[in-house]
Design an enzyme around this catalytic site. Sequence first.
Site, PDB file in Angstrom:
ATOM      1  N   HIS A 195     -45.276 -51.671   7.454  1.00 62.08           N
ATOM      2  CA  HIS A 195     -44.179 -52.746   7.696  1.00 62.08           C
ATOM      3  C   HIS A 195     -44.771 -53.561   8.591  1.00 62.08           C
ATOM      4  O   HIS A 195     -44.238 -54.501   8.870  1.00 62.08           O
ATOM      5  CB  HIS A 195     -43.681 -51.336   9.292  1.00 62.08           C
TER       6      HIS A 195
ATOM      7  N   ASP B  99     -44.839 -49.104   3.418  1.00 60.37           N
ATOM      8  CA  ASP B  99     -43.601 -49.568   4.499  1.00 60.37           C
ATOM      9  C   ASP B  99     -42.646 -48.238   4.238  1.00 60.37           C
ATOM     10  O   ASP B  99     -42.588 -48.064   2.840  1.00 60.37           O
ATOM     11  CB  ASP B  99     -43.370 -51.081   4.131  1.00 60.37           C
TER      12      ASP B  99
ATOM     13  N   TYR C  57     -34.041 -58.372  17.485  1.00 60.31           N
ATOM     14  CA  TYR C  57     -35.040 -58.438  18.452  1.00 60.31           C
ATOM     15  C   TYR C  57     -35.328 -60.100  19.552  1.00 60.31           C
ATOM     16  O   TYR C  57     -36.349 -60.184  20.033  1.00 60.31           O
ATOM     17  CB  TYR C  57     -36.044 -58.304  17.421  1.00 60.31           C
TER      18      TYR C  57
ATOM     19  N   SER D  56     -36.760 -55.954   7.146  1.00 62.57           N
ATOM     20  CA  SER D  56     -36.199 -54.368   8.147  1.00 62.57           C
ATOM     21  C   SER D  56     -35.028 -55.109   8.736  1.00 62.57           C
ATOM     22  O   SER D  56     -34.489 -55.211   7.727  1.00 62.57           O
ATOM     23  CB  SER D  56     -37.008 -54.657   9.139  1.00 62.57           C
ATOM     24  N   TYR D  57     -34.895 -54.881  10.094  1.00 65.38           N
ATOM     25  CA  TYR D  57     -33.312 -54.769  10.392  1.00 65.38           C
ATOM     26  C   TYR D  57     -32.654 -55.921  10.261  1.00 65.38           C
ATOM     27  O   TYR D  57     -31.668 -56.064   9.519  1.00 65.38           O
ATOM     28  CB  TYR D  57     -33.187 -54.778  11.866  1.00 65.38           C
TER      29      TYR D  57
ATOM     30  N   TRP E 276     -38.029 -46.979  18.040  1.00 66.00           N
ATOM     31  CA  TRP E 276     -37.276 -48.136  17.843  1.00 66.00           C
ATOM     32  C   TRP E 276     -36.533 -48.342  19.350  1.00 66.00           C
ATOM     33  O   TRP E 276     -35.807 -48.885  19.732  1.00 66.00           O
ATOM     34  CB  TRP E 276     -36.482 -48.064  16.387  1.00 66.00           C
TER      35      TRP E 276
HETATM   36  C1  BEZ Z   1     -37.628 -52.880  11.730  1.00 66.24           C
HETATM   37  O1  BEZ Z   1     -36.099 -54.244  12.177  1.00 66.24           O
HETATM   38  O2  BEZ Z   1     -38.087 -53.808  12.400  1.00 66.24           O
HETATM   39  C2  BEZ Z   1     -37.020 -51.441  12.583  1.00 66.24           C
HETATM   40  C3  BEZ Z   1     -35.592 -50.963  12.091  1.00 66.24           C
HETATM   41  C4  BEZ Z   1     -35.641 -49.420  11.977  1.00 66.24           C
HETATM   42  C5  BEZ Z   1     -36.620 -49.344  12.087  1.00 66.24           C
HETATM   43  C6  BEZ Z   1     -37.419 -49.558  12.086  1.00 66.24           C
HETATM   44  C7  BEZ Z   1     -38.533 -50.545  11.692  1.00 66.24           C
END
Ligand code: BEZ
Length: 622
Positions: free
Chosen positions: A330, A295, A81, A154-155, A203
Amino acid sequence: MCDIHESVAPRSTHGYGYKQGTFSTSNVPTENVRRSSPRSLVSHLYEIDVKIPVRDGVSLSANVWRPAEGTAPTLLIRIPYGKDMESPFGDTIPNLATVLEAGYAIVIQDCRGTFRSDGEFAPHAADRTDGEDTIAWIAEQPWSDGIVGMCGTSYLGIVQWEAAVTNPPALKAISPCFASLDKYRTPWYSHGGALSLSTVTWWCTMTYTFDAQRSLSRGAGTADVLPELGRAMLDLNSLNEVLPTGEVPVLAKYGKWWSEFMAHPAHDEFWKAFDLRPAVPEVEVPALHIGGWYDHFIPATVRDFVAARRQAGTELARAEQRLIIGPWDHISQSGVYPDRSFGPMAPARALRLGRLQLKFFDRWLRGDTTALDDVAPVKIFVMGIDQWRDEQDWPLPDTQWTDYHLTSSGRANTSHGDGTLTTEPASKVERDTYLYDPRRPVPTTGGACLPTTNGFCGPVDQRGVAGRDDVLCYATPVLEEPVEVTGPISVTLFVSSSAVDTDFTAKLVDVFPDGKAINLCDGILRARYRNGLDREELMEPGTIYEITVDMAATANVFLPGHRIRLDISSSNFPRYDRNTNTGGVIAQESEHQMISAVNHIHHGSDHPSRIVLPIINRRVSQ
Ligand code: BEZ
C-alpha cells in the site's frame, strides 16, 4: 512538483475567495515528460480553494490547475487527507506536472468535512453525490471541454467507484488504484468476516487526528484529544493489543466512524448501503484497475476487475476494463523488501505506471484511438521469475485449476512436521490438531497489510512463525520443474473445533532451497460466517464442517529446488482481530472471557481438504 509563480490574484468570478497564479512546468525533472509535446514557459493557471457547491448547499474546496487558454479535459482527484499535499500517493498516480503539460486540467478536492471543505466527514457517506456534483460542476466550467476522468489511490480510488455508479455524463474513464467496491470486505473487515484490526486502528487514529485539528482550527472541539491521538499514532501496536477490542480508549472516546465500524461486525444493512457491487451494471466507463500483490486491497482489485468486465453497463465498458498488478504494497511500490527483492523491473517507476495511466486517459478523455495500441489489457508482475507479463484476461484463460491435497500422519504442526501437499487425492484418513489460544495469537508476519501492522508488510521470511506448534504446514516435495501459480487462490478445509466459533487462516508460501519461506498470499475465515457474511451460524463443537478460505490471488513461479507450502492456523494478529472462540460479540469481550479452542483439520478420502491452485503451463525463462 512545479515551478510556481504566484501572480497578482484577481478575485474569483464566482464570488468565492481564492488564490490564483500561473506556473511553468518547463523545469520539471521527471522521466515521465512526453518529450514530443511542445513546452511553454507560462501556460497554466492555478486557483487554490475554489469552492464547489453541491446539492445540499455544502461547498467543497478544490485546487484547480488548468491551461491558460482554451478548454481541456480534466482529471479529478477527491481526497480526505488534504488536497494540498504535493503528490497524493506518489508513484501510483501520474506525475501531475506531466498531466498538465500533456494538456489536461486537474482538480484536487478535499472530501466533505475534511481539511478545507465544509460539512461533516463520515467515511463513504457522501462520496457518491459529492463526486457526481463535482463532475457536473467541472463540465460546466468555461475552461472545461466537458470531459472528466478520475484517478487516485486507496480512499481516492474508492471515491471513483462512488462517482462512476452514478454514471455522470461527463465522466469518461476512471483509474482506481488499491480500491474496492465493497468496503466491508476490503478494507474494514475481510472476505472472511474478521475485522482488519490494524488497518482500522491506524486509519481511524490518523483521520481522527486530521478531524480534531480541523475542528480546533474552526473554533470547535478541544485540544486535549490531540496529544492522546499523537501518542496513539506512535504506538499503534499497543492500541491493537487493547481488550475488549471495541474499547480502545482513544478511539472509543472519539466515537464517530470507529464506533460504527465496531458496531457492525457482520455484512449487515449498514455495510450493504456502502456495497457498490450490485451497482456495477450502472458503470459505463472504462476503468484501469491497479493493484499490488502485497496491498491489502488485492482481494477487491482482482474481483472488481472481473465484476466490471462481466457486468458493466455497456459493451464498451465491459471490453475496456484493464488491470495492472505489481509486487507492491500500500505504501511502497519499489518491490524491494528486506527478505525479498523483486528486481530492477519491479518498481512502479520502472513500469512507468504514471505514463500508462496517461495513455489510458489519452485514449478515453482525448480520443487518441491509438494510445493503447501497445498496451495489453492485463499486465501482471510474475514473481519468482520477476518479470512483467502481458495477458488478455484475468483469471488467465489457460488456467488449469489443480487440487493439491493436504495429507499427514497427524503431525503437520510446524514446518518440521509431516504435512505434505500432493496432487494425488489422499486416501489415508487423518486429522491434524492444534491449540488456538487467543491470548497467544500467531503474530502477523508480513502479507498484504499496512507496514503499521506489527512493523511487518509484504514478503517476509516465515521461518520463525512456522516453528509454532499452532501452525500446520503442508508442503510439496522439492520441485524438479518450475510450477507457475497465477490467479485467484482458495483452500477448502474440513474442520472441527472444541469451540462454537473460531477462525481459520491459510497462507501460501514459496520455500526456497536454503529454507527461506516467503509468503505470497493469505486469507482468513471466521467460522460463524462460513455460510455467508451476513449470516452468523455458530458451530456444533466436534462436528466436521466444510469451509472455504479465500486467499486472494498471486502470480508466482515456484522455481526448481523450491517447495509449495500451505500454512494453516487460527489467527493472524494484529492484522485481524482475535477470535475469542466464545461465539459472543468479539469486540466486547475481555481477556478473561477468551477461551482456547482445540481445532482440527481433517483430510483423506472422506474429507478432501485441498488448496486449489491456478496452474499455468508455459515455457518459463529463468
Ligand atoms: C487509504 O486511503 O490509504 C486507506 C483507506 C482505507 C484503509 C486503509 C488505507
